[in-house]
Write a protein that holds these residues in place. Structure first.
Motif, PDB file in Angstrom:
ATOM      1  N   ILE A 124     -17.299  -2.301  20.558  1.00  0.00           N
ATOM      2  CA  ILE A 124     -16.772  -2.671  21.870  1.00  0.00           C
ATOM      3  C   ILE A 124     -17.291  -1.670  22.891  1.00  0.00           C
ATOM      4  N   GLN A 175     -11.145  -6.013  28.048  1.00  0.00           N
ATOM      5  CA  GLN A 175     -10.922  -7.434  27.805  1.00  0.00           C
ATOM      6  C   GLN A 175      -9.539  -7.849  28.298  1.00  0.00           C
ATOM      7  N   GLN A 185     -15.333  -9.299  24.604  1.00  0.00           N
ATOM      8  CA  GLN A 185     -16.206  -8.627  23.645  1.00  0.00           C
ATOM      9  C   GLN A 185     -15.844  -8.935  22.195  1.00  0.00           C
ATOM     10  N   ARG A 186     -14.673  -9.480  21.981  1.00  0.00           N
ATOM     11  CA  ARG A 186     -14.308  -9.849  20.618  1.00  0.00           C
ATOM     12  C   ARG A 186     -13.325 -10.993  20.658  1.00  0.00           C
TER      13      ARG A 186
END
Length: 242
Positions: A124, A175, A185-186
């Motif tokens: 990240i 995020q 990012q995830r």
């Protein structure tokens, strides 16, 4: 009667103070004491040292001018600090990327420097940094990234009104809680896929300085990234994509 009222007030205040104390103690939760920070493994990593000839390209509107990019033999800034994990690896770091623009006319021009393919960053990403020689022009530099869902974003790295080399740093926004909006990012469904990709850089030119030729140089693109999930991934987990 007055004594009874006073006693009731004292008990009420005691209860309030006790409840307030409980709230204050309860506020010292694992999260507030850094549980999230404890589950981070921040490292500075090298994204690209600009050592591969032909990997970086450039473009701009042919109505505005011509642009070309190439490598030059140079050690870049002498203020660069080596990355600890790279010591002893003898990685090449002898070039910088130069870009030249020849303007055809004054205007609200811009040009883009981009890699032959997107550059993924593990983990990240928290910040991106790069050494730039901007030649003291009032142009603005932006980095272009792509998030988990394939959406592109531009973030302002800095104005190029300085002489010599300067390290420009930009923070990638965290995020959003909903996991859908903003830079993602995830995704909580897939722990084996995360991070962003570098799509390139864009220089937005100052209208008053879009004449003649302009030169800019780049060196040592780095990222500070959280590798906690990468380091603690289940080696027996299944890989999707079949």
């Amino acid at each position: 009667m007055k004594k009874l009222i006073i006693i009731l007030i004292v008990f009420s205040l005691s209860g309030f103070l006790y409840a307030q104390q409980e709230r204050e103690i309860g506020a010292i939760s694992p999260e507030s004491m850094g549980a999230e920070a404890a589950q981070q493994e921040l490292k500075e990593v090298s994204v690209d040292k600009f050592e591969h000839d032909g990997f970086w390209r450039s473009s701009m509107s042919t109505d505005e001018g011509y642009v070309t990019s190439r490598l030059f033999s140079s050690l870049g800034s002498q203020d660069k600090e080596p990355i600890a994990d790279e010591e002893g690896l003898d990685l090449p770091d002898k070039h910088v990327l130069g870009t030249r623009v020849d303007y055809l006319r004054r205007g609200h021009n811009s040009f883009t420097i981009y890699p032959a393919r997107p550059i993924p960053i593990e983990g990240i990403t928290k910040t991106l940094s790069m050494w730039v020689a901007g030649r003291n022009f009032n142009h603005d530099l932006y980095v272009i990234i792509q998030d988990f869902f394939g959406r592109n974003y531009e973030f302002f790295m800095g104005r190029l009104n300085f002489m010599g080399w300067k390290k420009l740093v930009v923070a990638i926004p965290p995020q959003s809680e909903d996991g859908v909006s903003g830079v993602i990012q995830r995704n909580y469904h897939y722990n084996n896929q995360m991070g962003i990709k570098i799509m390139g850089f864009r220089v937005v030119c100052n209208l008053a300085e879009t004449y003649g030729s302009y030169y800019i140089y780049f060196d040592d693109l780095r990222a500070v990234t959280d590798l906690f999930t990468e380091s603690n991934r289940d080696p027996d987990d299944m890989v999707d994509g079949w």
